[in-house]
Design a protein around this motif. Structure first.
Motif, PDB file in Angstrom:
ATOM      1  N   LEU A 440     111.825 -14.302  58.333  1.00 27.06           N
ATOM      2  CA  LEU A 440     110.540 -14.729  57.395  1.00 27.06           C
ATOM      3  C   LEU A 440     110.094 -13.727  57.499  1.00 27.06           C
ATOM      4  O   LEU A 440     109.202 -12.213  57.110  1.00 27.06           O
ATOM      5  N   GLN A 441     110.320 -13.451  59.097  1.00 24.16           N
ATOM      6  CA  GLN A 441     108.802 -11.779  59.971  1.00 24.16           C
ATOM      7  C   GLN A 441     109.566 -10.884  59.033  1.00 24.16           C
ATOM      8  O   GLN A 441     108.710  -9.859  58.853  1.00 24.16           O
ATOM      9  N   ASN A 442     110.895 -10.646  58.840  1.00 20.28           N
ATOM     10  CA  ASN A 442     111.051  -9.170  58.442  1.00 20.28           C
ATOM     11  C   ASN A 442     110.808  -9.495  57.004  1.00 20.28           C
ATOM     12  O   ASN A 442     110.350  -7.895  56.299  1.00 20.28           O
ATOM     13  N   GLU A 443     110.524  -9.977  56.049  1.00 21.22           N
ATOM     14  CA  GLU A 443     110.426 -10.105  55.405  1.00 21.22           C
ATOM     15  C   GLU A 443     109.410  -9.703  54.429  1.00 21.22           C
ATOM     16  O   GLU A 443     108.139  -8.469  53.688  1.00 21.22           O
ATOM     17  N   ILE A 444     108.138 -10.036  55.822  1.00 23.44           N
ATOM     18  CA  ILE A 444     106.807  -9.954  56.280  1.00 23.44           C
ATOM     19  C   ILE A 444     106.429  -8.197  56.250  1.00 23.44           C
ATOM     20  O   ILE A 444     105.632  -8.313  55.113  1.00 23.44           O
ATOM     21  N   GLY A 445     106.955  -8.528  57.111  1.00 20.27           N
ATOM     22  CA  GLY A 445     107.122  -6.995  57.784  1.00 20.27           C
ATOM     23  C   GLY A 445     107.720  -6.069  56.870  1.00 20.27           C
ATOM     24  O   GLY A 445     106.761  -5.164  56.950  1.00 20.27           O
ATOM     25  N   GLU A 446     108.332  -6.173  56.892  1.00 17.53           N
ATOM     26  CA  GLU A 446     108.745  -5.251  54.991  1.00 17.53           C
ATOM     27  C   GLU A 446     107.921  -5.091  53.822  1.00 17.53           C
ATOM     28  O   GLU A 446     106.932  -4.058  53.769  1.00 17.53           O
ATOM     29  N   GLU A 447     107.240  -6.068  53.428  1.00 16.59           N
ATOM     30  CA  GLU A 447     106.279  -6.572  52.922  1.00 16.59           C
ATOM     31  C   GLU A 447     104.873  -5.965  52.866  1.00 16.59           C
ATOM     32  O   GLU A 447     104.361  -4.966  52.723  1.00 16.59           O
ATOM     33  N   ILE A 448     104.363  -5.687  54.042  1.00 15.27           N
ATOM     34  CA  ILE A 448     103.714  -5.203  54.983  1.00 15.27           C
ATOM     35  C   ILE A 448     103.675  -3.929  54.342  1.00 15.27           C
ATOM     36  O   ILE A 448     102.969  -2.811  54.256  1.00 15.27           O
ATOM     37  N   GLY A 449     104.998  -3.037  55.675  1.00 16.96           N
ATOM     38  CA  GLY A 449     105.267  -1.897  55.518  1.00 16.96           C
ATOM     39  C   GLY A 449     105.189  -1.414  53.506  1.00 16.96           C
ATOM     40  O   GLY A 449     104.401  -0.261  53.370  1.00 16.96           O
ATOM     41  N   ARG A 450     105.501  -2.134  52.793  1.00 17.63           N
ATOM     42  CA  ARG A 450     105.662  -1.198  51.492  1.00 17.63           C
ATOM     43  C   ARG A 450     103.906  -1.031  50.691  1.00 17.63           C
ATOM     44  O   ARG A 450     103.680  -0.280  49.598  1.00 17.63           O
ATOM     45  N   GLU A 451     103.348  -2.202  51.522  1.00 15.22           N
ATOM     46  CA  GLU A 451     101.452  -2.027  50.888  1.00 15.22           C
ATOM     47  C   GLU A 451     101.092  -0.558  51.824  1.00 15.22           C
ATOM     48  O   GLU A 451     100.151  -0.306  51.464  1.00 15.22           O
ATOM     49  N   GLN A 452     101.713   0.423  52.738  1.00 12.91           N
ATOM     50  CA  GLN A 452     101.417   1.095  53.452  1.00 12.91           C
ATOM     51  C   GLN A 452     102.529   2.395  52.668  1.00 12.91           C
ATOM     52  O   GLN A 452     101.221   3.413  52.597  1.00 12.91           O
ATOM     53  N   ILE A 453     102.623   2.190  51.890  1.00 10.51           N
ATOM     54  CA  ILE A 453     103.222   3.277  50.713  1.00 10.51           C
ATOM     55  C   ILE A 453     102.010   4.269  50.300  1.00 10.51           C
ATOM     56  O   ILE A 453     101.383   3.540  49.599  1.00 10.51           O
ATOM     57  N   GLY A 454     102.258   5.900  50.407  1.00 11.58           N
ATOM     58  CA  GLY A 454     100.509   6.371  49.950  1.00 11.58           C
ATOM     59  C   GLY A 454     100.147   5.987  51.085  1.00 11.58           C
ATOM     60  O   GLY A 454      98.999   7.467  50.233  1.00 11.58           O
ATOM     61  N   ARG A 455      99.395   5.825  51.798  1.00  8.93           N
ATOM     62  CA  ARG A 455      98.771   5.897  52.815  1.00  8.93           C
ATOM     63  C   ARG A 455      98.717   7.413  53.810  1.00  8.93           C
ATOM     64  O   ARG A 455      99.707   7.481  53.902  1.00  8.93           O
ATOM     65  N   GLU A 456      97.819   6.724  54.091  1.00 12.87           N
ATOM     66  CA  GLU A 456      98.229   8.542  54.789  1.00 12.87           C
ATOM     67  C   GLU A 456      97.242   8.100  56.361  1.00 12.87           C
ATOM     68  O   GLU A 456      96.489   7.119  56.528  1.00 12.87           O
ATOM     69  N   PHE A 457      97.949   8.191  57.987  1.00 11.43           N
ATOM     70  CA  PHE A 457      98.053   7.646  58.921  1.00 11.43           C
ATOM     71  C   PHE A 457      98.110   9.028  59.910  1.00 11.43           C
ATOM     72  O   PHE A 457      98.889   9.419  59.808  1.00 11.43           O
ATOM     73  N   SER A 458      97.058   8.702  61.012  1.00  5.14           N
ATOM     74  CA  SER A 458      97.588   9.575  62.041  1.00  5.14           C
ATOM     75  C   SER A 458      98.565   9.120  63.136  1.00  5.14           C
ATOM     76  O   SER A 458      98.408   7.711  63.188  1.00  5.14           O
ATOM     77  N   VAL A 459      98.961   9.723  62.998  1.00  5.87           N
ATOM     78  CA  VAL A 459     100.529   8.868  64.429  1.00  5.87           C
ATOM     79  C   VAL A 459     100.825   9.618  65.351  1.00  5.87           C
ATOM     80  O   VAL A 459     100.838  11.003  65.410  1.00  5.87           O
ATOM     81  N   LEU A 460     101.250   9.033  66.624  1.00 12.20           N
ATOM     82  CA  LEU A 460     101.371   9.523  67.639  1.00 12.20           C
ATOM     83  C   LEU A 460     103.145  10.213  68.460  1.00 12.20           C
ATOM     84  O   LEU A 460     103.592   8.535  67.655  1.00 12.20           O
ATOM     85  N   ILE A 461     103.237  10.731  68.442  1.00 17.93           N
ATOM     86  CA  ILE A 461     105.635  11.156  68.050  1.00 17.93           C
ATOM     87  C   ILE A 461     105.413  10.585  69.119  1.00 17.93           C
ATOM     88  O   ILE A 461     104.793  11.332  70.532  1.00 17.93           O
ATOM     89  N   GLU A 462     106.231   9.775  69.574  1.00 15.18           N
ATOM     90  CA  GLU A 462     106.707   9.170  70.952  1.00 15.18           C
ATOM     91  C   GLU A 462     107.889  10.160  71.409  1.00 15.18           C
ATOM     92  O   GLU A 462     108.582  10.069  72.437  1.00 15.18           O
ATOM     93  N   GLY A 463     108.774  10.357  70.241  1.00 14.08           N
ATOM     94  CA  GLY A 463     109.688  10.556  70.175  1.00 14.08           C
ATOM     95  C   GLY A 463     110.974  10.977  69.627  1.00 14.08           C
ATOM     96  O   GLY A 463     110.943  11.165  68.077  1.00 14.08           O
ATOM     97  N   LEU A 464     112.325  11.186  69.888  1.00 13.48           N
ATOM     98  CA  LEU A 464     113.860  10.811  68.868  1.00 13.48           C
ATOM     99  C   LEU A 464     113.459   9.464  68.331  1.00 13.48           C
ATOM    100  O   LEU A 464     113.800   8.683  68.970  1.00 13.48           O
ATOM    101  N   SER A 465     114.281   9.119  67.156  1.00 16.24           N
ATOM    102  CA  SER A 465     114.522   8.208  67.503  1.00 16.24           C
ATOM    103  C   SER A 465     116.161   7.638  67.417  1.00 16.24           C
ATOM    104  O   SER A 465     115.937   7.962  67.874  1.00 16.24           O
ATOM    105  N   ARG A 466     116.072   5.916  67.358  1.00 14.97           N
ATOM    106  CA  ARG A 466     117.029   5.542  68.315  1.00 14.97           C
ATOM    107  C   ARG A 466     118.491   6.233  67.707  1.00 14.97           C
ATOM    108  O   ARG A 466     119.461   6.440  67.999  1.00 14.97           O
TER     109      ARG A 466
END
Ligand code: SAM
Ligand code: SF4
Length: 584
Positions: A440-466
């Motif tokens: 359920l959490q994955n479902e909600i997390g993805e849904e919240i993620g999709r709401e962000q599409i098209g939005r602009e954010f400041s992102v702190l770059i932390e390193g290489l992805s896994r």
């Protein structure tokens, strides 16, 4: 001065990560060499967690391996630090004589002298060795434990708090592995211990009573970190929003203001009832750091206790552009009956009222600042019925966390729950509930993620992805490649409970159980490649963002040189583990 080498592995929450950093800084100043390989070390230390049984098992198995190694290397010094040491005390040494040093989390300032004594004692044991009494079978037995009783003493506020000296001694830059690339994120402790006594939890027993650090010490530490290049600070406390320092009752020893014991009071307030000139409330502290250390571009805090979360704090966050719109507020259960058995001190309705209030103040997607929440849950608490569990599912749906840390109940020695309630939910049921909540959490997390599409954010770059790190690990390093350590903070802390990198310790407040060896940073190579490099970072709402960047730009800039910087991005797509974005 010594030339001995030390290996330290950390289990558990951010508080343990910070303790390890402070301890290593101190040992380094004393001349110890830090190594990332246990096999190379003269001294092996484990900073442990006892929040759940699983985290302990790892330590026991490491100690078993060291007992074998010690037969070959009888001078090896082995230390167990942290919550497991405090909880089991001398019984731990009896069970595992390979252990020479036991040091609870409240006594870490004494660690250098314990290690020194252990080294000398091991030398003496070796000199005394007989065919019947092998040095490798005997512990050097250097022990410093606070015992929960001593921290509850009425004279505590009047006593010198030597642990504060460990925080004050923080070596801000020398601990950094790469002087050319100052790290950009750091933890700062504001409170220690906990007074809540949730019935399942060992923390009040292992870390003692709630203690608040003087605000000047905290602000100074933030300033020193900022001067060393840190741009993101996470304030730490078990119930971080309970912070309060009452200046009228402050005690100084040798001119140094001492930390202060937390006051108990009936909760449910909208504003700290003790606010005033003579008090630094949590809201005041946030405002002070925000104003006095403007080069800290991101200020976060974990973990918040849902009850007593005042409007005063929410107002400060709303007014302060550099305080992140992210709250980690564990609910633990959606059933009032279970919450009561857990001694959490709030009802589901009160919890939801808080979330609504927090969203009213802080959820502003229209200015690019949505409020993101994360939670903790325990499934299979004693007597939890299907109905209780369904109530928890309903709470998760209603709360809409971007991620949650979900744990199966683990009975912990010394807690009220283990003595009072039978662990009567079968393991298979706990597992099934855990799996359902994660889905359920994955479902909600993805849904919240999709709401962000098209939005602009400041992102702190932390390193290489896994993924990028794994890809590089598979590729043999090219001849002449320079190895370089890069990361803004401990390896991208996954939306842990929602993926397979969940913290084993059950710390919840900690994104993942890091095997934080020495510097706890992933190694990458700076080879020049035509393939894009996948970097990972976070929004101020703590959402994970992936960016594919050319290894070297037209201007000659390498992708990895962006680590530690805040960049503007636009979100292009959303997956279970994070958002994909393009650089603006
Ligand atoms: N102080 C924070 C709070 O109150 O939310 C969290 C600290 S606790 C060390 C981190 C998380 O571990 C808790 O939120 C809880 O979900 C989990 N936890 C603690 N004790 C546990 C136990 N006995 N079994 C399973 N999970 C546990
Ligand atoms: Fe304290 Fe958190 Fe443990 Fe409750 S769960 S006793 S609030 S540390």
């Amino acid at each position: 001065m010594t030339s001995r080498s030390v290996y330290l592995e950390t289990f558990g929450c951010q508080m343990n990560e910070l303790d390890s950093e402070l301890v290593l800084g101190q040992l380094r100043q004393l001349g110890y060499r830090l190594t990332g390989e246990a096999a190379d070390a003269d001294i092996v230390l484990y900073n442990t967690c006892s929040v759940r049984e699983h985290a302990e098992q790892k330590v026991w198995s490491r100690l078993g391996e060291l007992a074998i190694r010690k037969k070959e290397q009888p001078g090896l010094v082995v230390g167990v630090l942290g919550c497991l040491a405090e909880r089991d005390g001398t019984a731990l040494v009896k069970r595992m004589p390979v252990v020479d040093v036991l040091c609870g989390p409240g006594e870490l300032d004494k660690l250098p002298s314990l290690i020194d004594n252990a080294v000398r004692t091991r030398t003496a044991l070796l000199a005394d060795e007989t065919p019947y009494q092998r040095a490798s079978d005997r512990s050097a037995s250097q022990i410093a434990l606070q015992g929960s009783a001593s921290r509850r003493s009425a004279v505590l506020a009047a006593a010198e708090d030597s642990l504060e000296m460990l925080d004050l001694s923080r070596s801000v830059s020398p601990i950094d592995p790469d002087p050319d690339r100052p790290r950009s994120s750091a933890y700062v402790r504001i409170t220690r211990g906990c007074n809540k006594f949730c019935t399942y939890c060992v923390v009040p027993f292992t870390r003692g009573a709630e203690i608040h650090r003087p605000p000047d010490h905290i602000v100074d530490e933030c300033k020193r970190l900022a001067d060393a290049g840190v741009i993101e600070i996470t304030l730490l406390g078990q119930t971080v929003n309970h912070y309060r320092f009452e200046h009228g009752s402050a005690v100084a020893v040798n001119g140094v203001i001492q930390p202060q014991k937390g006051r108990s009071y009936a909760g449910g307030h909208r504003r700290d009832p003790f606010a005033g000139e003579q008090t630094t409330t949590f809201a005041d502290l946030l405002a002070r750091i925000h104003e006095e250390v403007p080069s800290i571009q991101r200020l976060r805090f974990v973990t918040s206790y849902p009850r007593d979360f005042g409007d005063d704090v929410l107002e400060v966050i709303r007014q302060s552009p550099r305080i992140c719109r992210y709250l980690h507020v564990p609910a633990q259960s959606g059933s009032d009956r279970i919450l009561q058995m857990m001694n959490r001190g709030y009802t589901v309705a009160e919890y939801l009222e808080f979330l609504d209030r927090a969203r009213q103040f802080l959820d502003q997607p229209e200015i690019g600042r949505p409020l993101m929440l994360s939670g903790d849950f325990i499934v299979g608490f004693p007597t939890e019925t299907d109905e209780d569990f369904e109530a928890t599912i309903a709470l998760m749906r209603r709360a809409r966390y971007k991620n949650s840390f979900i744990f199966k109940y683990s009975p912990r020695p010394g807690t009220t729950a283990i003595n009072k309630y039978k662990d009567d939910v079968p393991e298979a049921v706990k597992r099934e509930r855990n799996t359902r909540m994660l889905a359920l959490q994955n479902e909600i997390g993805e849904e919240i993620g999709r709401e962000q599409i098209g939005r602009e954010f400041s992102v702190l770059i932390e390193g290489l992805s896994r993924r990028e790190t794994k890809k590089r690990a598979r590729q043999a390093p090219a001849p002449g490649t320079v190895s370089l350590t890069v990361s803004a903070r401990t390896a991208p802390a996954g939306e842990a409970a929602a993926d397979d990198s969940a913290c084993d310790s059950g710390c919840g407040s900690g994104p993942k159980c890091s095997s934080a060896v020495v510097e706890s940073r992933p190694e990458v190579a700076t080879e020049v490649s035509s393939e894009p490099v996948q970097l990972t970072g976070r929004t101020d709402g703590d959402q994970i963002v992936f960016l594919n960047i050319p290894a070297r730009s037209e201007s000659g800039r390498t992708a990895v040189s962006m680590v530690g910087e805040i960049v503007r991005v636009r979100i292009e797509s959303a997956q279970a583990l994070g958002l994909s974005a393009v650089l603006l």
